[in-house]
Design an enzyme around this catalytic site. Structure first.
Site, PDB file in Angstrom:
ATOM      1  CG  ASN A   1      -6.849  -1.147   1.327  1.00 43.39           C
ATOM      2  OD1 ASN A   1      -6.097  -0.799   0.416  1.00 43.39           O
ATOM      3  ND2 ASN A   1      -6.415  -1.546   2.512  1.00 43.39           N
TER       4      ASN A   1
ATOM      5  CB  CYS B   1      -0.953   0.010   1.189  1.00 46.63           C
ATOM      6  SG  CYS B   1      -1.977  -1.453   1.257  1.00 46.63           S
TER       7      CYS B   1
ATOM      8  CG  HIS C   1      -3.189   3.243   2.205  1.00 48.41           C
ATOM      9  ND1 HIS C   1      -3.670   2.825   0.989  1.00 48.41           N
ATOM     10  CD2 HIS C   1      -3.264   2.156   3.040  1.00 48.41           C
ATOM     11  CE1 HIS C   1      -4.014   1.550   1.070  1.00 48.41           C
ATOM     12  NE2 HIS C   1      -3.782   1.126   2.300  1.00 48.41           N
TER      13      HIS C   1
HETATM   14  O1  UT7 Z   1      -3.941  -1.368   3.496  1.00 49.74           O
HETATM   15  C1  UT7 Z   1      -3.186  -1.586   4.638  1.00 49.74           C
HETATM   16  C2  UT7 Z   1      -3.584  -2.812   5.317  1.00 49.74           C
HETATM   17  N1  UT7 Z   1      -4.907  -2.952   5.814  1.00 49.74           N
HETATM   18  C3  UT7 Z   1      -5.458  -2.174   6.753  1.00 49.74           C
HETATM   19  O2  UT7 Z   1      -4.984  -1.113   7.057  1.00 49.74           O
HETATM   20  C4  UT7 Z   1      -6.652  -2.703   7.480  1.00 49.74           C
HETATM   21  C5  UT7 Z   1      -6.475  -2.540   8.968  1.00 49.74           C
HETATM   22  N2  UT7 Z   1      -7.540  -3.115   9.801  1.00 49.74           N
HETATM   23  C6  UT7 Z   1      -8.829  -2.792   9.743  1.00 49.74           C
HETATM   24  O3  UT7 Z   1      -9.243  -2.006   8.932  1.00 49.74           O
HETATM   25  C7  UT7 Z   1      -9.749  -3.369  10.778  1.00 49.74           C
HETATM   26  O4  UT7 Z   1      -8.991  -4.085  11.744  1.00 49.74           O
HETATM   27  C8  UT7 Z   1     -10.865  -4.310  10.216  1.00 49.74           C
HETATM   28  C9  UT7 Z   1     -11.867  -3.491   9.431  1.00 49.74           C
HETATM   29  C10 UT7 Z   1     -10.257  -5.378   9.339  1.00 49.74           C
HETATM   30  C11 UT7 Z   1     -11.605  -4.974  11.370  1.00 49.74           C
HETATM   31  O5  UT7 Z   1     -12.172  -3.986  12.206  1.00 49.74           O
HETATM   32  P1  UT7 Z   1     -11.918  -4.016  13.786  1.00 49.74           P
HETATM   33  O6  UT7 Z   1     -12.683  -2.926  14.352  1.00 49.74           O
HETATM   34  O7  UT7 Z   1     -10.428  -4.021  14.007  1.00 49.74           O
HETATM   35  O8  UT7 Z   1     -12.561  -5.388  14.172  1.00 49.74           O
HETATM   36  P2  UT7 Z   1     -11.910  -6.591  14.993  1.00 49.74           P
HETATM   37  O9  UT7 Z   1     -11.007  -7.386  14.117  1.00 49.74           O
HETATM   38  O10 UT7 Z   1     -11.361  -6.067  16.288  1.00 49.74           O
HETATM   39  O11 UT7 Z   1     -13.192  -7.459  15.315  1.00 49.74           O
HETATM   40  C12 UT7 Z   1     -14.240  -6.982  16.179  1.00 49.74           C
HETATM   41  C13 UT7 Z   1     -15.379  -7.982  16.082  1.00 49.74           C
HETATM   42  C14 UT7 Z   1     -14.937  -9.435  16.194  1.00 49.74           C
HETATM   43  O12 UT7 Z   1     -15.956 -10.144  16.884  1.00 49.74           O
HETATM   44  P3  UT7 Z   1     -15.769 -10.559  18.417  1.00 49.74           P
HETATM   45  O13 UT7 Z   1     -14.528 -11.397  18.463  1.00 49.74           O
HETATM   46  O14 UT7 Z   1     -15.603  -9.248  19.153  1.00 49.74           O
HETATM   47  O15 UT7 Z   1     -17.028 -11.280  18.720  1.00 49.74           O
HETATM   48  C15 UT7 Z   1     -14.888  -9.894  14.771  1.00 49.74           C
HETATM   49  O16 UT7 Z   1     -15.071 -11.277  14.624  1.00 49.74           O
HETATM   50  O17 UT7 Z   1     -16.029  -7.841  14.804  1.00 49.74           O
HETATM   51  C16 UT7 Z   1     -16.054  -9.126  14.159  1.00 49.74           C
HETATM   52  N3  UT7 Z   1     -15.921  -8.929  12.730  1.00 49.74           N
HETATM   53  C17 UT7 Z   1     -16.965  -8.690  11.924  1.00 49.74           C
HETATM   54  N4  UT7 Z   1     -18.280  -8.614  12.169  1.00 49.74           N
HETATM   55  C18 UT7 Z   1     -19.085  -8.358  11.125  1.00 49.74           C
HETATM   56  C19 UT7 Z   1     -14.771  -8.910  11.992  1.00 49.74           C
HETATM   57  N5  UT7 Z   1     -15.081  -8.674  10.698  1.00 49.74           N
HETATM   58  C20 UT7 Z   1     -16.427  -8.552  10.627  1.00 49.74           C
HETATM   59  C21 UT7 Z   1     -17.319  -8.295   9.580  1.00 49.74           C
HETATM   60  N6  UT7 Z   1     -18.634  -8.186   9.883  1.00 49.74           N
HETATM   61  N7  UT7 Z   1     -16.917  -8.128   8.310  1.00 49.74           N
END
Ligand code: UT7
Length: 329
Positions: free
Chosen positions: A286, A113, A256
């Site tokens: 992204n 990225c 980004h």
């Molecule tokens: O381009 C450079 C590289 N990429 C990035 O910069 C991406 C960086 N990361 C992110 O954007 C975020 O971490 C995500 C969007 C991928 C995830 O968001 P988050 O707020 O960090 O969620 P999390 O991984 O902490 O998960 C929170 C909860 C979890 O459930 P529990 O364990 O709390 O019950 C996940 O299983 O949300 C759940 N979850 C979802 N729920 C509904 C994770 N993905 C999803 C989803 N829909 N798509």
């Protein structure tokens, strides 16, 4: 030493939109969650017959048109991508042929990225030192083939796009346009936070690797999120300090576009108002190396970014890589 200026920008987004509602039919997710956590409403998928260089060709043609240059005027193409057409030859060489840019050297650059910033910095060094004059920098990806549509942690984020910039030697002393500085970093110790496990020499493609979905992007989203905010804030502050500027001197930040919350947290860390931040993630998701040149071109063409303004680019990605680039447009 010569000065480098950006004289053309261009982008292309495939027409085929994958909405959050489409994804909710494939994985356990919903529109509201995706919008709240990422700011993304839709991402684009290239058609089956469109490769990364096909997308790049359209972006490059638009950028050359704005620059009022012919492809034959180019003396270098830097193609930044993690989704090349082939392992070999380089996408840069494929694009060179498609463009008819017969008078240049072409090569690929892999920085995920952060690729477009690395590419623009590389071009700047060649122009500054007088080695090259007209350079095309591409950030382009067809990511959807590397996304696991059963993994809700990644499939909601990524899309396909291409962006381009043409840079040249600025020999007009009355024209302040110039790339002022670039700062690039990498931390290979964290390379497994975001990677594609198989398909390279470490883990060549096998029947098992396909069955185990090892050719798809694997990401520790939470960790990447933290590192992204820290790294983009740090190298943005460094860019401003290096040039003895204050936040008031910056007209626009083009970060980004990985996640709206990452962008907002970075802006907060920096102390810069979101009114000065270009955010175009909603309808494209992204797109890795393409996000910055696409957002830049959109803001140039709708005239938010004007000649004479100071613009700060900042990025973060797999590697882990990060970087900033400050220029006067
Ligand atoms: O381009 C450079 C590289 N990429 C990035 O910069 C991406 C960086 N990361 C992110 O954007 C975020 O971490 C995500 C969007 C991928 C995830 O968001 P988050 O707020 O960090 O969620 P999390 O991984 O902490 O998960 C929170 C909860 C979890 O459930 P529990 O364990 O709390 O019950 C996940 O299983 O949300 C759940 N979850 C979802 N729920 C509904 C994770 N993905 C999803 C989803 N829909 N798509």
């Amino acid at each position: 030493m010569f000065r480098t200026k950006i004289i053309g920008t261009g982008h292309y987004l495939p027409e085929n939109k994958i909405t959050n509602h489409d994804l909710a039919k494939m994985v356990d997710t919903n529109h509201e969650w995706i919008v709240e956590r990422t700011g993304i409403h839709a991402r684009r998928n290239a058609n089956d017959n469109q490769s990364t260089t096909d997308l790049a060709l359209i972006a490059a043609t638009n950028a050359l048109e704005m620059a009022q240059l012919d492809a034959k005027d180019l003396d270098m193409i830097v193609f930044c991508s993690i989704t090349p057409d082939y392992i070999m030859p380089s996408s840069a060489c494929i694009l060179q042929e498609k463009l008819g840019a017969s008078n240049c050297v072409s090569f690929d650059l892999v920085a995920a990225c952060s690729g477009f910033i690395y590419g623009l910095a590389t071009a700047d060094m060649y122009i500054k030192t007088g080695v090259k004059k007209n350079i095309l920098v591409i950030g382009a990806e067809v990511l959807h083939n590397f996304v696991d549509y059963t993994d809700r942690g990644t499939c909601i984020l990524f899309g396909d796009a291409a962006g381009a910039a043409v840079v040249t030697r600025n020999e007009d002393e009355s024209d302040n346009a110039e790339i002022y500085s670039h700062h690039m970093y990498s931390d290979g110790s964290l390379n497994k936070l975001l990677y594609v496990p198989s398909g390279g020499s470490q883990n060549p493609a096998t029947k098992e690797s396909f069955e185990n979905k090892e050719h798809f992007v694997k990401m520790n989203g939470r960790e990447i999120f933290k590192h992204a905010v820290r790294a983009m804030s740090k190298c943005s502050s460094e860019a401003i300090e290096t040039n003895n500027m204050s936040l008031e001197d910056i007209s626009w930040v083009v970060p980004h576009q990985a996640n709206t919350r990452i962008i907002e947290a970075t802006a907060k860390h920096l102390g810069i108002s979101m009114d000065k931040v270009i955010v175009e993630i909603e309808e494209m998701g992204n797109t890795s190396a393409a996000t910055i040149p696409v957002a830049l071109d959109i803001a140039v063409r709708d005239q938010r970014i004007q000649r004479g303004q100071n613009v700060l680019l900042t990025a973060f990605g797999a590697g882990l890589t990060s970087g900033s680039l400050l220029f006067n447009f």
